[in-house]
Design a protein around this motif. Structure first.
Motif, short mmCIF file in Angstrom:
data_model
loop_
_atom_site.label_atom_id
_atom_site.label_comp_id
_atom_site.label_asym_id
_atom_site.label_seq_id
_atom_site.Cartn_x
_atom_site.Cartn_y
_atom_site.Cartn_z
N LYS A 122 0.81 -1.22 0.00
CA LYS A 122 0.00 0.00 0.00
C LYS A 122 0.84 1.27 0.00
O LYS A 122 0.73 2.11 -0.88
CB LYS A 122 -0.94 0.00 1.22
N ILE A 123 1.70 1.40 1.03
CA ILE A 123 2.40 2.68 1.20
C ILE A 123 3.43 2.91 0.11
O ILE A 123 3.42 3.95 -0.56
CB ILE A 123 3.06 2.73 2.60
N ASN A 226 2.93 4.60 10.88
CA ASN A 226 2.16 5.84 11.02
C ASN A 226 2.91 7.01 10.42
O ASN A 226 2.34 7.88 9.77
CB ASN A 226 1.85 6.11 12.49
N GLU A 227 4.25 7.00 10.64
CA GLU A 227 5.08 8.08 10.07
C GLU A 227 5.04 8.02 8.54
O GLU A 227 4.87 9.04 7.87
CB GLU A 227 6.51 7.92 10.57
N PHE A 228 5.20 6.79 7.98
CA PHE A 228 5.24 6.67 6.52
C PHE A 228 3.86 6.87 5.90
O PHE A 228 3.76 7.22 4.72
CB PHE A 228 5.78 5.29 6.13
N ASN A 229 2.80 6.65 6.67
CA ASN A 229 1.45 6.85 6.14
C ASN A 229 1.14 8.30 5.85
O ASN A 229 0.23 8.61 5.09
CB ASN A 229 0.41 6.30 7.14
N LYS A 230 1.90 9.21 6.49
CA LYS A 230 1.68 10.63 6.26
C LYS A 230 2.40 11.02 4.96
O LYS A 230 3.56 11.40 4.95
CB LYS A 230 2.20 11.45 7.43
N LEU A 231 1.71 10.87 3.87
CA LEU A 231 2.30 11.13 2.56
C LEU A 231 2.70 12.59 2.42
O LEU A 231 2.04 13.48 2.96
CB LEU A 231 1.32 10.77 1.45
N GLU A 273 -6.55 6.14 5.21
CA GLU A 273 -7.57 5.88 6.21
C GLU A 273 -7.73 7.13 7.07
O GLU A 273 -6.81 7.49 7.80
CB GLU A 273 -7.19 4.68 7.10
N PRO A 274 -8.87 7.82 7.00
CA PRO A 274 -9.10 8.98 7.87
C PRO A 274 -8.97 8.58 9.34
O PRO A 274 -9.27 7.44 9.71
CB PRO A 274 -10.53 9.41 7.52
N TYR A 534 -8.37 13.85 7.52
CA TYR A 534 -8.58 13.06 6.30
C TYR A 534 -7.64 13.47 5.18
O TYR A 534 -7.57 12.82 4.14
CB TYR A 534 -10.03 13.20 5.83
N LEU A 535 -6.89 14.55 5.34
CA LEU A 535 -5.90 14.99 4.35
C LEU A 535 -4.50 14.80 4.91
O LEU A 535 -4.30 14.93 6.13
CB LEU A 535 -6.10 16.47 4.00
#
Length: 535
Positions: A122-123, A226-231, A273-274, A534-535
């Protein structure tokens, strides 16, 4: 030499490369390169699976730092460290929660495998998409800047020697702007590449943990997903253009045309994922509306005459009762931070300034329903006629009506005759109305001309769509509450569906966003305001 290298298992076919897969039917270990060779034997059935899912688990206990002859077969949940049985019996960990180290290892490995799968499937692919988009934009930028330079050359040929100096100046401007543009894109590409490198390193480290069964490494693992999910945000650049006016030798410099400046806008991607970041208890019996005063303070109104200002910890900061004692229908916060509310019972729109209530709009023959404040500090009010047969949107500058929106180009009503109609102004100055009775979001442009109607996701033919609250964000997204389906629809500025927000919502009604694009959702029955990223 790393002693763990002695534990590397090799492919049964080539006996040189590390094994990665297992054929369950043939019970043979394979490296990546030998999988296709093994499958080429069609005389047998094959089932290839990743080896790490089938390998036998041989625990490697770490030695206790306090008791060198003891293995750490237990785990102290309170101290977050492996311990031996002697440590436990010594009383040092008295009263602490103790678990079996293998159970702890198993749960840790499950988390690692989950993180690894998320990173790989995913990421990382999303970073790849962003990186590809940046490279495409760089190529397009190169092409477009080339076209600009060519245009400048063509004009220079027409204007001959009189315009040579101006041509050179403009080309220099183009090169300078191009350099700034490409520098921005290079910087973004470098940041993405750096993050991708970090993800690859994390993937390798997790695979190493999974392959070695090293309890010490496993117990110290900390997830960075969580860190990498913050695009990273992307940048949106409006390319400059070069105008080509008619030749006038008296005004060569002015008429040659000026290169527009580089316009850069940050584009915030939607989160995969919001996330729910706060929940505020409002204390009403039923909740109707929410409006942001700041990132951590919101105004609310519900089923009584009191409007409440609350912080994220549900602390009541201020409460104000309506002037008439009636229940307010809707609320909004002006650009100056003042509260506005509508009172349908006495046909007024009221402004609260320094805790004093001023009636700014008093209607005759019409009842105000919902209200929003525009970027120009005007008020937009939805209203229905006293006989409930007509609806319209009216713009006010102060107490003066400046615009009325009721019919389309063919003279047909834009909105249903009655009911709730929350509204919001988009960043492109469109006026967006959630028309409950029409089961549609109705969007008109600044002049009141119909742009589109959104009636729910096209693929959803089973669930009814009844939009309630509505708001817009800095990206010109339109967000509307689908009350009875317990979710939020996100649309782009042209009405194209982008995604849903769920976050365990229950009967969402009022919506608003703060200056950082955090979404606040008023839930009718739970009387909570939920803050969602959500952003």
């Amino acid at each position: 030499m790393d002693p763990r290298a002695q534990d590397v298992l090799l492919c049964d076919l080539c006996e040189t490369d590390p094994l990665q897969y297992l054929c369950e039917h043939c019970d043979i270990n394979l490296c990546t390169n030998c999988v296709s060779k093994h499958l080429s034997d069609s005389s047998k059935k094959h089932k290839i699976a990743p080896y790490h899912l089938h390998r036998k688990f041989t625990p490697k206990f770490s030695k206790c730092l306090k008791h060198a002859d003891k293995d750490c077969e237990l785990y102290c949940e309170s101290c977050h460290i492996p311990v031996c049985s002697t440590c436990i019996s010594s009383g040092k960990h008295k009263g602490h929660d103790i678990s079996d180290i293998l159970e702890k290892l198993g749960s840790k490995k499950q988390r690692i495998e989950k993180d690894l799968e998320e990173l790989e499937k995913k990421i990382y692919p999303r970073y790849t998409e962003i990186s590809s988009a940046v490279q495409t934009e760089k190529a397009e930028a190169q092409t477009n800047y080339g076209k600009l330079a060519t245009t400048a050359d063509q004009q220079g040929e027409v204007w001959h020697r009189e315009v040579t100096d101006i041509v050179n100046k403009r080309k220099a401007d183009i090169v300078e702007t191009k350099t700034k543009h490409l520098s921005l894109l290079d910087k973004q590409a470098d940041e993405i590449t750096h993050r991708m490198t970090e993800i690859n390193q994390a993937i390798l480290e997790m695979k190493n943990i999974l392959d070695t069964n090293d309890i010490s490494l496993t117990s110290t693992y900390k997830s960075r997903n969580n860190e990498f999910n913050k695009l990273p945000p992307t940048i949106k650049v409006t390319l400059p253009s070069l105008s080509t006016p008619t030749i006038n030798t008296e005004k060569l410099n002015e008429m040659f045309g000026l290169l527009t400046s580089l316009s850069v806008t940050t584009v915030k991607p939607l989160l995969a994922e919001p996330r729910l970041t706060a929940a505020i208890d409002t204390g009403y019996e039923y909740l109707h509306s929410v409006s942001c005063l700041s990132e951590d303070q919101v105004w609310t109104c519900g089923d009584n005459k009191t409007m409440k200002l609350l912080n994220l910890q549900s602390k009541l900061l201020t409460s104000i009762k309506t002037k008439s004692g009636n229940t307010p229908i809707d609320i909004a916060v002006t650009q100056d931070g003042y509260l506005v509310y509508t009172d349908s019972w006495n046909n007024t729109v009221n402004l609260i300034k320094n805790k004093k209530i001023q009636t700014v709009i008093r209607l005759q023959g019409w009842r105000p329903r919902n209200v929003c404040c525009t970027t120009g500090n005007d008020l937009l009010v939805t209203m229905t006629s006293d006989d409930l047969k007509q609806s319209k949107v009216v713009r006010y500058s102060g107490s003066t009506e400046t615009q009325s929106i009721q019919f389309d180009d063919q003279g047909r009503p834009l909105y249903s005759s009655g009911g709730i109609k929350y509204l919001s102004e988009n960043r492109n100055l469109d006026i967006c109305v959630a028309d409950w009775d029409a089961s549609a979001v109705v969007v008109v442009n600044q002049s009141g001309k119909l742009r589109f109607r959104y009636t729910g996701h096209p693929s959803n033919t089973e669930q009814s769509f009844y939009p309630y609250g509505i708001t817009t964000d800095s990206q010109s997204h339109i967000l509307t509450a689908d009350r009875y389906n317990h979710r939020i629809h996100i649309l782009d500025q042209d009405g194209q569906f982008l995604r849903y927000i769920h976050c365990d919502l229950e009967r969402p009604v009022g919506l608003c966003v703060d200056i950082k694009d955090n979404l606040f959702v008023a839930e009718w029955g739970t009387v909570k305001v939920k803050k969602i990223q959500y952003l």
